[in-house]
Design a protein around this motif. Sequence first.
Motif, PDB file in Angstrom:
ATOM      1  N   THR A   1     -97.573  61.117 -59.643  1.00  0.00           N
ATOM      2  CA  THR A   1     -96.696  60.375 -60.540  1.00  0.00           C
ATOM      3  C   THR A   1     -95.561  61.295 -60.954  1.00  0.00           C
ATOM      4  N   LEU A   2     -94.328  60.881 -60.632  1.00  0.00           N
ATOM      5  CA  LEU A   2     -93.149  61.723 -60.819  1.00  0.00           C
ATOM      6  C   LEU A   2     -92.095  60.918 -61.563  1.00  0.00           C
ATOM      7  N   GLU A   3     -91.756  61.336 -62.785  1.00  0.00           N
ATOM      8  CA  GLU A   3     -90.777  60.560 -63.542  1.00  0.00           C
ATOM      9  C   GLU A   3     -90.158  61.388 -64.656  1.00  0.00           C
ATOM     10  N   ASN A   4     -88.976  60.938 -65.054  1.00  0.00           N
ATOM     11  CA  ASN A   4     -88.224  61.563 -66.142  1.00  0.00           C
ATOM     12  C   ASN A   4     -87.949  63.041 -65.873  1.00  0.00           C
ATOM     13  N   ASN A   5     -87.645  63.335 -64.621  1.00  0.00           N
ATOM     14  CA  ASN A   5     -87.212  64.674 -64.235  1.00  0.00           C
ATOM     15  C   ASN A   5     -85.718  64.590 -63.925  1.00  0.00           C
ATOM     16  N   GLY A   6     -84.896  65.148 -64.831  1.00  0.00           N
ATOM     17  CA  GLY A   6     -83.460  64.900 -64.792  1.00  0.00           C
ATOM     18  C   GLY A   6     -82.750  65.436 -63.578  1.00  0.00           C
ATOM     19  N   ASN A   7     -83.259  66.496 -62.967  1.00  0.00           N
ATOM     20  CA  ASN A   7     -82.620  67.034 -61.767  1.00  0.00           C
ATOM     21  C   ASN A   7     -83.032  66.204 -60.548  1.00  0.00           C
ATOM     22  N   THR A   8     -84.314  66.179 -60.267  1.00  0.00           N
ATOM     23  CA  THR A   8     -84.849  65.343 -59.198  1.00  0.00           C
ATOM     24  C   THR A   8     -86.364  65.352 -59.282  1.00  0.00           C
ATOM     25  N   ASN A   9     -86.997  64.332 -58.759  1.00  0.00           N
ATOM     26  CA  ASN A   9     -88.462  64.316 -58.743  1.00  0.00           C
ATOM     27  C   ASN A   9     -89.031  65.236 -57.680  1.00  0.00           C
ATOM     28  N   VAL A  10     -88.417  65.260 -56.492  1.00  0.00           N
ATOM     29  CA  VAL A  10     -88.874  66.111 -55.394  1.00  0.00           C
ATOM     30  C   VAL A  10     -87.674  66.821 -54.804  1.00  0.00           C
ATOM     31  N   MET A  11     -87.764  68.147 -54.692  1.00  0.00           N
ATOM     32  CA  MET A  11     -86.674  68.953 -54.151  1.00  0.00           C
ATOM     33  C   MET A  11     -87.213  69.766 -52.973  1.00  0.00           C
ATOM     34  N   LEU A  12     -86.620  69.587 -51.788  1.00  0.00           N
ATOM     35  CA  LEU A  12     -87.080  70.231 -50.564  1.00  0.00           C
ATOM     36  C   LEU A  12     -85.962  71.117 -50.042  1.00  0.00           C
ATOM     37  N   ILE A  13     -86.167  72.442 -50.047  1.00  0.00           N
ATOM     38  CA  ILE A  13     -85.071  73.348 -49.715  1.00  0.00           C
ATOM     39  C   ILE A  13     -85.580  74.573 -48.954  1.00  0.00           C
ATOM     40  N   GLY A  14     -84.651  75.235 -48.279  1.00  0.00           N
ATOM     41  CA  GLY A  14     -84.912  76.550 -47.718  1.00  0.00           C
ATOM     42  C   GLY A  14     -84.585  77.628 -48.729  1.00  0.00           C
ATOM     43  N   TYR A  15     -84.919  78.862 -48.373  1.00  0.00           N
ATOM     44  CA  TYR A  15     -84.677  80.005 -49.243  1.00  0.00           C
ATOM     45  C   TYR A  15     -83.194  80.365 -49.202  1.00  0.00           C
ATOM     46  N   LYS A  16     -82.562  80.491 -50.367  1.00  0.00           N
ATOM     47  CA  LYS A  16     -81.111  80.610 -50.426  1.00  0.00           C
ATOM     48  C   LYS A  16     -80.604  82.045 -50.557  1.00  0.00           C
ATOM     49  N   ARG A  17     -81.448  82.982 -50.983  1.00  0.00           N
ATOM     50  CA  ARG A  17     -80.955  84.333 -51.261  1.00  0.00           C
ATOM     51  C   ARG A  17     -80.882  85.176 -49.980  1.00  0.00           C
ATOM     52  N   PRO A  18     -80.032  86.201 -49.977  1.00  0.00           N
ATOM     53  CA  PRO A  18     -80.000  87.116 -48.821  1.00  0.00           C
ATOM     54  C   PRO A  18     -81.335  87.848 -48.679  1.00  0.00           C
ATOM     55  N   PHE A  19     -81.719  88.157 -47.438  1.00  0.00           N
ATOM     56  CA  PHE A  19     -82.946  88.914 -47.216  1.00  0.00           C
ATOM     57  C   PHE A  19     -82.802  89.728 -45.931  1.00  0.00           C
ATOM     58  N   THR A  20     -83.606  90.783 -45.813  1.00  0.00           N
ATOM     59  CA  THR A  20     -83.565  91.654 -44.636  1.00  0.00           C
ATOM     60  C   THR A  20     -84.890  91.670 -43.886  1.00  0.00           C
ATOM     61  N   ASP A  21     -85.876  90.969 -44.382  1.00  0.00           N
ATOM     62  CA  ASP A  21     -87.206  90.952 -43.772  1.00  0.00           C
ATOM     63  C   ASP A  21     -87.152  90.137 -42.473  1.00  0.00           C
TER      64      ASP A  21
END
Length: 394
Positions: free
Chosen positions: A269-289
């Motif tokens: 049950t997902l509700e009243n979440n002002g940004n979004t109920n479900v957020m699907l993303i990749g990793y955004k920060r720089p990395f060297t691994d």
Amino acid sequence: MKACLLALLVTAAPLAARTITIAPGPDAQGRLQSALIEAQPGDTVQIGAGRFDLTDGLSLDVDKVTVRGAGPDKSVLNFNGQKGAGEGLLVTSKDVVLRDFAVEDTKGDGIKSKGADRIVYHNVRVEWTGGPKETNGAYGVYPVSSTDVLIDRVTVRGASDAGIYVGQSRNIVVRDSTAEFNVAGIEIENSYNADVHGNTARKNAGGILVFDLPNLPQMGGHAIRVFGNRAVDNDTPNFAPKGNIVASVPTGTGVMVMANADVHVFGNTLENNGNTNVMLIGYKRPFTDTHYNPLLRTVVVRDNRHGRAGFAPSFAGGKELAAAMGGTLPPVFWDGTGTGVVVRDAVPALNLNLPSPDAPVAQAKPTPATFPAGALPAEPKPVVLPPSMEAAIK
């Protein structure tokens, strides 16, 4: 001589299990720590009813010990006067059961267990009683680098990172627990085989997070089921210290999956979440691994019950994007990167069509998301914990 040799060969009978009861009062710190040091496998350290005013962290490194109170509102370990910045309780042994007590106002993490296989947290409360503050400890309950973890009927409030956090572990069950007024309510990070179900994550910045991060001893998080939870009303402004990875979690996110594989989110049950109920993303920060994969792989979102969402987007460029779409964002939000992402919820989903996870929203080409039809990828198998762990809480 023969008698002495025979005596050496005889195995001593194990000591009978004891219950060591510690009452509040003068020198509670010393008496409680001594009990944890002197406990033998099979013993129970019983925390009496009352308030224990402690000035330093506690530790346990003896296997097969139960630490038990009279209830999370009756046996309270108060660390408001803690001099150091460490945990309230640190466990580094196996087959430990922590149950029926509370930990309040630690300078560092509430309860941390490391390398503690078959660890059980049951009916425990961890709370920072002054409400959400950047100066609160990072984690409420914090098992890491462990195999077989059970978190059952736990409540955490006020953690400046994650209320209930399991990291770099295997075979995990988080159930019937409550996380509120934390930055992240429940977080599964760099872990394998986890069932997160029957929980309530409310009034956090982000409700339930499934992350995989670079440069850690265990990576490649996978086989996670998030089902039958309530992730609602997550509207507490993100109060994580700057630089923490969860400081980038947008306020108002119900469930967030990042850079993980074989994750199934269903029946929530997902509700009243002002940004979004479900957020699907990749990793955004720089990395060297060079061993790290920043993309989603095989993520299924299905059969969730959605209420109002997307009315207060809080990620960079989100307000402008929402304005261009009529004022709100859809309940499901995907950055468009990764492979094998499938959404089968009866609500609109947004695809940003970003060229890479680290691309700015200005490069987005948002469209209604479409997903392949046909059979869904196989769901991860239910997590099965050793019977002894279930028996410990009956």
